[in-house]
Write a protein that holds these residues in place. Sequence first.
Motif, PDB file in Angstrom:
ATOM      1  N   PHE A 104       0.776  -1.207  -0.142  1.00 18.19           N
ATOM      2  CA  PHE A 104       0.051   0.028   0.086  1.00 18.19           C
ATOM      3  C   PHE A 104       0.794   1.117  -0.056  1.00 18.19           C
ATOM      4  O   PHE A 104       0.802   2.006   1.074  1.00 18.19           O
ATOM      5  N   ARG A 105       1.587   1.378  -1.050  1.00 20.13           N
ATOM      6  CA  ARG A 105       2.480   2.674  -0.987  1.00 20.13           C
ATOM      7  C   ARG A 105       2.483   2.919  -2.458  1.00 20.13           C
ATOM      8  O   ARG A 105       2.712   2.270  -3.532  1.00 20.13           O
ATOM      9  N   LEU A 106       2.270   4.368  -3.036  1.00 19.79           N
ATOM     10  CA  LEU A 106       1.874   4.784  -4.282  1.00 19.79           C
ATOM     11  C   LEU A 106       3.247   4.275  -5.263  1.00 19.79           C
ATOM     12  O   LEU A 106       2.852   3.685  -6.160  1.00 19.79           O
ATOM     13  N   ASP A 107       4.551   4.404  -4.620  1.00 22.81           N
ATOM     14  CA  ASP A 107       5.659   4.040  -5.519  1.00 22.81           C
ATOM     15  C   ASP A 107       5.751   2.748  -5.823  1.00 22.81           C
ATOM     16  O   ASP A 107       6.823   2.009  -6.526  1.00 22.81           O
ATOM     17  N   LYS A 108       4.882   1.776  -5.309  1.00 17.89           N
ATOM     18  CA  LYS A 108       4.840   0.370  -5.502  1.00 17.89           C
ATOM     19  C   LYS A 108       3.976  -0.118  -6.341  1.00 17.89           C
ATOM     20  O   LYS A 108       3.826  -1.291  -6.474  1.00 17.89           O
ATOM     21  N   ILE A 109       2.938   0.768  -6.772  1.00 14.28           N
ATOM     22  CA  ILE A 109       1.949   0.271  -7.887  1.00 14.28           C
ATOM     23  C   ILE A 109       2.190   0.014  -9.261  1.00 14.28           C
ATOM     24  O   ILE A 109       3.269   0.858  -9.634  1.00 14.28           O
ATOM     25  N   SER A 110       2.114  -0.914  -9.631  1.00 10.59           N
ATOM     26  CA  SER A 110       2.662  -1.493 -10.878  1.00 10.59           C
ATOM     27  C   SER A 110       1.616  -1.240 -12.147  1.00 10.59           C
ATOM     28  O   SER A 110       1.862  -1.530 -13.270  1.00 10.59           O
ATOM     29  N   LYS A 111       0.357  -0.961 -11.795  1.00  9.86           N
ATOM     30  CA  LYS A 111      -0.568  -0.928 -12.737  1.00  9.86           C
ATOM     31  C   LYS A 111      -1.366   0.357 -12.663  1.00  9.86           C
ATOM     32  O   LYS A 111      -2.318   0.047 -11.549  1.00  9.86           O
ATOM     33  N   PRO A 112      -1.330   1.280 -12.955  1.00 13.46           N
ATOM     34  CA  PRO A 112      -0.389   1.810 -14.039  1.00 13.46           C
ATOM     35  C   PRO A 112       1.106   1.686 -13.497  1.00 13.46           C
ATOM     36  O   PRO A 112       1.118   1.553 -12.403  1.00 13.46           O
ATOM     37  N   GLY A 113       2.038   1.792 -14.586  1.00 20.72           N
ATOM     38  CA  GLY A 113       3.321   1.603 -13.861  1.00 20.72           C
ATOM     39  C   GLY A 113       3.876   2.577 -13.131  1.00 20.72           C
ATOM     40  O   GLY A 113       5.204   3.230 -13.659  1.00 20.72           O
ATOM     41  N   ILE A 114       3.406   3.013 -12.152  1.00 23.85           N
ATOM     42  CA  ILE A 114       4.081   3.860 -11.406  1.00 23.85           C
ATOM     43  C   ILE A 114       5.450   3.654 -10.686  1.00 23.85           C
ATOM     44  O   ILE A 114       6.201   4.409 -10.395  1.00 23.85           O
ATOM     45  N   ALA A 115       5.549   2.211 -10.226  1.00 20.98           N
ATOM     46  CA  ALA A 115       6.702   1.791  -9.556  1.00 20.98           C
ATOM     47  C   ALA A 115       7.783   1.974 -10.738  1.00 20.98           C
ATOM     48  O   ALA A 115       8.965   2.812 -10.097  1.00 20.98           O
ATOM     49  N   GLU A 116       7.597   1.717 -11.874  1.00 18.85           N
ATOM     50  CA  GLU A 116       8.706   1.806 -12.850  1.00 18.85           C
ATOM     51  C   GLU A 116       8.970   3.282 -13.263  1.00 18.85           C
ATOM     52  O   GLU A 116      10.082   3.757 -13.361  1.00 18.85           O
ATOM     53  N   PHE A 117       7.944   4.022 -13.161  1.00 13.80           N
ATOM     54  CA  PHE A 117       8.105   5.390 -13.439  1.00 13.80           C
ATOM     55  C   PHE A 117       9.197   6.072 -12.549  1.00 13.80           C
ATOM     56  O   PHE A 117      10.170   6.937 -12.822  1.00 13.80           O
ATOM     57  N   HIS A 118       8.913   5.849 -11.211  1.00 11.21           N
ATOM     58  CA  HIS A 118       9.507   5.881  -9.999  1.00 11.21           C
ATOM     59  C   HIS A 118      11.261   5.611 -10.348  1.00 11.21           C
ATOM     60  O   HIS A 118      12.228   6.593 -10.214  1.00 11.21           O
ATOM     61  N   ALA A 119      11.715   4.551 -10.840  1.00  6.22           N
ATOM     62  CA  ALA A 119      12.772   4.234 -11.088  1.00  6.22           C
ATOM     63  C   ALA A 119      13.436   4.996 -12.523  1.00  6.22           C
ATOM     64  O   ALA A 119      14.520   5.402 -12.406  1.00  6.22           O
ATOM     65  N   ASP A 120      12.608   5.044 -13.397  1.00  4.11           N
ATOM     66  CA  ASP A 120      12.878   5.914 -14.720  1.00  4.11           C
ATOM     67  C   ASP A 120      13.250   7.324 -13.821  1.00  4.11           C
ATOM     68  O   ASP A 120      14.192   7.993 -14.447  1.00  4.11           O
ATOM     69  N   LEU A 121      12.573   7.872 -13.271  1.00  7.32           N
ATOM     70  CA  LEU A 121      12.714   9.364 -12.932  1.00  7.32           C
ATOM     71  C   LEU A 121      13.916   9.509 -12.167  1.00  7.32           C
ATOM     72  O   LEU A 121      14.794  10.596 -12.229  1.00  7.32           O
ATOM     73  N   ALA A 122      14.315   8.604 -11.311  1.00  8.33           N
ATOM     74  CA  ALA A 122      15.733   8.760 -10.644  1.00  8.33           C
ATOM     75  C   ALA A 122      16.689   8.365 -11.732  1.00  8.33           C
ATOM     76  O   ALA A 122      17.811   9.250 -11.536  1.00  8.33           O
TER      77      ALA A 122
END
Lengths: 454, 454
Positions: free
Chosen positions: A114-132
């Motif tokens: 239950f944390r925003l940056d762990k959600i994979s659908k839509p690809g929020i987790a991946e987006f966080h990694a991309d942003l870094a």
Amino acid sequence: MDNRIDNVFRALFTLEDLREIHRKALPTGLDGAEEEQYREILGRLKRIVADIEQGRETKEITKIAGTIDIRTREENYINIQPIQAAGRLTLEARKAVIAYGDGYSTCDACRKPFRLDKISKPGIAEFHADLARFVNMDQARVVPGARRGFQAVTGTLVEKGDSVIVSALAHYTEFLAVENAGGIVKEVPLNGKNIVTAEAVAQKIEDVRQETGKLPVLIMIDHFDYQFANEHEISGIGKVAHQYDIPLLYNGAYTVGVMPVDGKKIGADFVVGSGHKSMASVAPSGVLAMTDEWAPSALRTTAMVGDLTKRKFGIKEVEMLGCTLMGGTLLSMMASFPAVKARTLTWGNEVKRSNYFIDRLLNISGSKVLSEYPRRHTLTKVDTTGSFDTIAKTHKRRGFYFSDELSSRGIAGEFAGATRTWKLNTYGLNDRQIRYLADVFTEIAEKYEIPVQK
Amino acid sequence: MDNRIDNVFRALFTLEDLREIHRKALPTGLDGAEEEQYREILGRLKRIVADIEQGRETKEITKIAGTIDIRTREENYINIQPIQAAGRLTLEARKAVIAYGDGYSTCDACRKPFRLDKISKPGIAEFHADLARFVNMDQARVVPGARRGFQAVTGTLVEKGDSVIVSALAHYTEFLAVENAGGIVKEVPLNGKNIVTAEAVAQKIEDVRQETGKLPVLIMIDHFDYQFANEHEISGIGKVAHQYDIPLLYNGAYTVGVMPVDGKKIGADFVVGSGHKSMASVAPSGVLAMTDEWAPSALRTTAMVGDLTKRKFGIKEVEMLGCTLMGGTLLSMMASFPAVKARTLTWGNEVKRSNYFIDRLLNISGSKVLSEYPRRHTLTKVDTTGSFDTIAKTHKRRGFYFSDELSSRGIAGEFAGATRTWKLNTYGLNDRQIRYLADVFTEIAEKYEIPVQK
């Protein structure tokens, strides 16, 4: 003004009317009354599409919620407003807000932990990694505006009475973030060219040490400042910060999302960017990135335990206050991101166009540029006291004559009435638009017989 | 699934394609190539409109930015997700995000003194006054989510080691806001019916005084909590707070925007609401309202002075970090506001429908409601261990059989796989939808031969 623009809005809104019927209906389908209403709306839509096709003007005044005007500044004008240019949405971001406007629309597939940056659908987790990766740091979080990134860092590092080094051109939100944490800003003076040098930062650190007996706890420096958009000696400052072992917050409100930023190369401990200022996103949005070294403190998870229930919310991050951007803001960032990444690679062209315009402006006798020149940014502070302001002195509309002239030629975003020192931003304008913009300035000068060098 | 829904999205996106041409064009109009592209897109739009009219299925898979699925949960399903129900956008809010999605779109007419709540076009200043009246408080500010409202208050009132009274059902964001300010939460126990009573709050205050030698500095209580959505003794708690002269923060995340809230009658010092949870707005958004008594502290303006430049940003509010919601978030709140105000007046009907559904659920043998009953809210925690979970025990899909059954009947938003204790929210469903929802539960029970009382 193109008659079609208002009708494009009418058509968009009419489609929302259709969509609303689906939202109120049963999953089994529309009933008779709904089908009839649907047909009626669809008929209206077809008439609007025909109006667009014929270029027919609409007499209907479209208001939102009965009172809010539609905003067509980006469609009807070339917008040179200093802070709006790089925040205007990309096409894909506009689609994202249509689809993901609903409050908690990101949370459909939120599962443990239950944390925003762990959600994979839509690809929020991946987006966080991309942003870094995008700013070459180790970790990233989305935040409600760059200022909330500053706040998270000052909240982590600054104790009551601590000194924080900022630039003499620091944005007010840096002042507030320091004040909010109980710290005191210490401004680095500019050199004769309005640049913050590494040497001046080192000197200020020494001054603070002398004065307070303690080193500053943080250095926050804007790579390009909001006043002149001059480039400051950020890499040199990174070295100084490391010599003193003081963490450096790189304020990239005017860089992250428009030009390549390499946080590690700069020696930044924190990189902060603004979604609505430079990443083509809905406000308030932004990014806070950091090296792994700082994650345990700046991204510390809650240690609070309910005294009675013994509840713990272990994975929630204190400075983030848990989840940060839960819908249209985040999805607009994500939808713009591929275009944003790509556009940083053609920053050189943006700067070229900025210089082209400034050169044309300088051809108008009496005009000056207050920012460093040649320009290294698309935001520029100009001084037209010796050109356009000479007309304002005797014109019955005063400085507003200039706004009128610009506006009638489809230019918006100058500070209404200002003809002395003011700022503009050419970010995102294509070659044709930048030539047109320069031509308009020349044309107005010629109209009022201000000499123009050819 | 209605074939038309995907096509409505395609049409919306195609109109954005048209709009994009206007954005890239010169103010003087489209050139030949642009006109040709325009015609081509318009042709596509007409074909999609014809597809809608004919109910033709589209084979095209619409993705945003190449990777993000469109979200049709609200169009294709009845959505009973516990936190999404009252945050879904109104029709007018959806129009607002189309028109005001661009980053700093609120700032076109920002003039001295350069603060969000002073902007009159669009009517942001008036909206702030309306918001304060709406919850019957003196002053209001918009904030990036209720949690940022809590943070502003704890940042103002809580010093290191101070105690803050919260409920044993307090939301995690209250824990974080207290922790962030250096305080310690002190939980009020629930009575046998899972209610926070005024008496228990008074007792907890005494306990804290005994234990720490100091009174708590703040009481934060949810009128309805997030776990059971039980109604707590908020007015009584307001009286206790005043007896002890401790400020009361009314957490209206589940009330402001769905039912009438009278902050002064309750005796609240602060009222906090959530835009994306209960005010049909884009996230992150919310409201922090307060009495005039607290404005000088919680809305204190900056006192920081640049040591070198002597700069002061006098009107900017420290806890707000200046401007808070600068575009689509705020405009969605504003556009939804007339509908939101109106809907609070028919809250009784929402509660009636909530009870209708729960009664029908209780008719399914073995089902229980864990929230107080009869319901006073549309969010409810239910226990289907004795009904739907008995099937999950032996079903090859386990608890997911239940999600499958719901989903195939157009119901979304239950916690996938959960068949024991789980939450749902019926907010915003009309009479037909609520009956349909209850029928679906009955139908699934009957299919699996769970006895249903008629």
